[in-house]
Each structure stands twice: as C-alpha cells, then as structure tokens.
Design a protein around this motif. Structure first.
Motif: not given
Length: 192
Positions: A34, A42, A74, A78, A81, A83, A86
């Motif tokens: 990320h 994203v 976000a 990160r 979040v 995968d 999202e």
C-alpha cells in the motif's frame, strides 16, 4: 514487516525438475504494498464514487472537502484498507467523515438540549419523488443507510458487509430486514 516479494527460503530436496511457475504456486500470495502507486490507483478508481456518496449525504459545497478528507484518511490508514474491498472501506469511512462533519456543524449549547432526536437525513432529502421520500422517512436511519448503500452505491454481499462494519451474514440479514420494513411502509402508505 515482510519483504516484497516474499522470499521462499524453504529447502525442497525432492523438488521435481519443473519450471518456476510450479514453485510460485506453492509460495504464499504476495500482498500488494500500500504505497503511493497503490494509493494513486485507489484514487483513480474510486474518487468519483466516493464523491457521489458524500454529495448525496452532505451539502454540495462541502462535498469536495469531505471527499478529500476521506481520501486523506485512506492514505493515513492505508495498511488497514483490505485488498479487493477498497470501495466499501471508503464508503464506511465516508459515512464516519460525514457524520463527524454534521456534528461539528451543529453547535448545541448544553443548556438547550433538544427533547427530540434530529431525524434530518440528507439522503432522504436527496430523493426527489415525494412518495419515496415519505416512505423512506418512515424507516429507521439504519434501514435507510442499508437500503441506500445497496440501491445507490450498488453494494451487495461482502462489499455491503465491509461498508456496514459487520459480517456477511449480518449484512444480508440487515438488507433483508430493511427490505421487509420498506415493503411494510410502502403498503401502509398505499392504504392511505
């Protein structure tokens, strides 16, 4: 923190003489880091959907700033979040950002606390059809939230569960109950 790509250090004395694709299948799945490139992807993929979500629930003049706040969260979080989920995570975060914005925008002196709960919901105000608005207004805020995530944002299954912060079974049950209450409210409205 694991290195990327994951290193397979296991010794395999009986490994057959095959191509590397067979050994890769045995390796653990690599997680997408990320990093800035991930975040840019994203944003490109989901910023418009998040903006629409916020715009339906807050004043138009605040939508750009609130969307930026969601994306800032976000970036800061990160690593949290998931995968592949999202957008539902961003919708859930946007719900919190909008709720915080509403609380900040309404200073209420402690000595003048209202007796009734404020039931103003921008999602209901955004609906143009009077009948739909009336029927949705009879539902609880939770039922409206579930139905609008499903109808407006197109979330189902695991994505809906992530956005609601519950398990898949809880999300399916919440959607089923909300639909049943909507049918009851609609029938009651038509009987008038």
């Amino acid at each position: 923190m694991p290195s990327y790509p994951p290193q397979d250090t296991a010794v395999r004395p009986e490994a057959p003489d095959v191509g590397p694709e067979v050994l890769v299948a045995d390796a653990p799945a690599a997680q997408v880091p990320h990093d800035a490139a991930w975040f840019e992807g994203v944003v490109r993929a989901h910023a418009t959907a998040v903006h629409r979500y916020v715009r339906r629930r807050a004043a138009a003049v605040d939508a750009d700033d609130l969307t930026a706040d969601v994306l800032a969260v976000a970036w800061r979080r990160r690593d949290d979040v998931p995968d592949g989920a999202e957008l539902p995570w961003l919708f859930r975060t946007a719900g919190f950002v909008v709720a915080n914005h509403r609380r900040k925008g309404r200073p209420v002196p402690v000595e003048h606390l209202p007796e009734d709960v404020d039931t103003d919901d921008p999602a209901v105000r955004a609906v143009r059809d009077e009948t739909v608005r009336t029927v949705l207004g009879r539902l609880s805020a939770r039922d409206r939230h579930v139905l609008l995530l499903h109808a407006w944002e197109g979330l189902t299954g695991d994505a809906l569960a992530t956005a609601l912060g519950v398990g898949r079974g809880g999300a399916d049950a919440a959607l089923s109950r909300a639909r049943a209450r909507l049918r009851e409210a609609w029938a009651a409205h038509e009987e008038r």
